[in-house]
Design a protein around this motif. Structure first.
Motif, mmCIF file in Angstrom:
data_model
loop_
_atom_site.group_PDB
_atom_site.id
_atom_site.type_symbol
_atom_site.label_atom_id
_atom_site.label_comp_id
_atom_site.label_asym_id
_atom_site.label_seq_id
_atom_site.Cartn_x
_atom_site.Cartn_y
_atom_site.Cartn_z
ATOM 1 N N ASP A 153 25.512 10.314 -9.485
ATOM 2 C CA ASP A 153 24.339 10.608 -8.540
ATOM 3 C C ASP A 153 23.411 9.346 -8.068
ATOM 4 O OD1 ASP A 153 24.223 13.600 -8.245
ATOM 5 O OD2 ASP A 153 24.257 13.206 -10.346
ATOM 6 N N GLY A 193 25.766 11.495 -0.609
ATOM 7 C CA GLY A 193 24.172 11.521 -0.569
ATOM 8 C C GLY A 193 23.531 10.947 -2.042
ATOM 9 N N TRP A 228 22.807 7.755 -4.435
ATOM 10 C CA TRP A 228 21.861 6.830 -4.235
ATOM 11 C C TRP A 228 22.398 5.395 -5.160
ATOM 12 C CZ3 TRP A 228 17.579 6.942 -1.213
ATOM 13 C CH2 TRP A 228 16.996 7.964 -0.957
ATOM 14 N N ARG A 274 21.417 5.012 0.677
ATOM 15 C CA ARG A 274 21.985 6.286 0.174
ATOM 16 C C ARG A 274 23.359 6.310 0.768
ATOM 17 N NH1 ARG A 274 18.438 11.902 0.260
ATOM 18 N NH2 ARG A 274 19.796 12.967 -1.252
ATOM 19 N N THR A 320 26.815 8.136 2.254
ATOM 20 C CA THR A 320 26.965 9.300 3.457
ATOM 21 C C THR A 320 28.190 10.131 2.827
ATOM 22 O OG1 THR A 320 28.480 7.879 4.458
ATOM 23 C CG2 THR A 320 26.134 7.809 5.271
#
Length: 280
Positions: A181, A235, A237, A278, A280
């Motif tokens: 994440d 999505g 980071w 971020r 994609t």
């Protein structure tokens, strides 16, 4: 001699030597040498100091006057309100890096579980701080130095997050798998030619491995950004600490690898300090 006299003696020596923070350095070293909290130095300034305690404080002062940073003398450094142990393989955590912590926390939900990684973890200051602030999350802490990872694990235990802290000895992202994440890093970003211009305190006491960013200062970023694109879930980071003049180059790298929502965040001195983007 009483506590107040000893403090003023050390402070005045530091002022004469034109240290950048003589009062703070004196408080920290006198407090540590006497086993007193900083808040007690004033309350107990009239208490007598034993000869052994005074000698310990003066030994600390001599080391400081010889150019050793306070954190190296004490073997620890404060970061984001917590104490972190140091060793010879770790960089001292700097206050500027707290900007990176804030950038990540502002984009996280503390009630959700995130899988994060910290590349070049060093003391583990970034990793341990984020785990302390995000109780549902887990962290993979990567460093090329086994000695640094020993220190990071010690700090994870100290702050009771070791059950969610996963140390990995590897180079950049080479040992990581997909599904992250967050990819977070304060990598080495000083140009090799500029290392000689750094203060003696930094050059002599911080590991060069944690400072040298190659000829253009961007070597580590290329490795991390390229790897992060493959490792992050959609999505996910990326957050990186940067040098004051590297924002434009990092934006280009991130755009080239398909990252969006790119933000440059300034530190308290008004310098570009963190880039967040971020996937994609």
């Amino acid at each position: 001699m009483v506590v107040g006299q000893l403090y003023r003696q050390v402070r005045d020596q530091f002022r004469k030597a034109q240290l950048s923070t003589p009062e703070l350095d004196a408080r920290l070293l006198v407090g540590a040498g006497l086993g007193l909290a900083l808040s007690d130095l004033l309350l107990k300034e009239d208490e007598q100091v034993t000869a052994a305690d005074a000698a310990r404080v003066m030994a600390f002062a001599e080391q400081r006057l010889e150019g050793m940073p306070v954190g190296r003398i004490l073997g620890e450094r404060e970061f984001y309100g917590r104490t972190f142990h140091l060793n010879e393989a770790t960089l001292e955590p700097r206050p500027d890096t707290e900007t990176l912590i804030e950038a990540v926390l502002e984009r996280c939900d503390r009630t959700e579980a995130s899988m994060m990684c910290d590349i070049g973890t060093g003391t583990g200051a970034i990793a341990v701080t984020l785990l302390s602030e995000l109780p549902m999350s887990q962290m993979i802490a990567v460093d090329l130095s086994e000695r640094a990872l020993v220190c990071a694990q010690e700090n994870a235990r100290l702050h009771h997050v070791d059950a969610r802290f996963w140390p990995v000895c590897a180079d950049y992202v080479s040992a990581l798998r997909e599904g992250l994440d967050w990819v977070i890093s304060n990598p080495p970003y000083i140009r090799t030619a500029a290392l000689s211009t750094l203060s003696t305190e930094v050059v002599q006491h911080d590991p060069i491995l944690a400072l040298d960013g190659g000829e253009d200062g961007l070597k580590a970023y290329g490795e991390i950004v390229t790897g992060a694109k493959k490792l992050l879930r959609p999505g996910g980071w990326i957050a990186l600490e940067i040098g004051f003049d590297q924002a434009s180059d990092l934006k280009k790298q991130l755009r080239h690898h398909g990252f969006g929502a790119i933000e440059i965040i300034k530190d308290l001195s008004g310098n570009d300090r963190v880039v967040v983007a971020r996937g994609t």
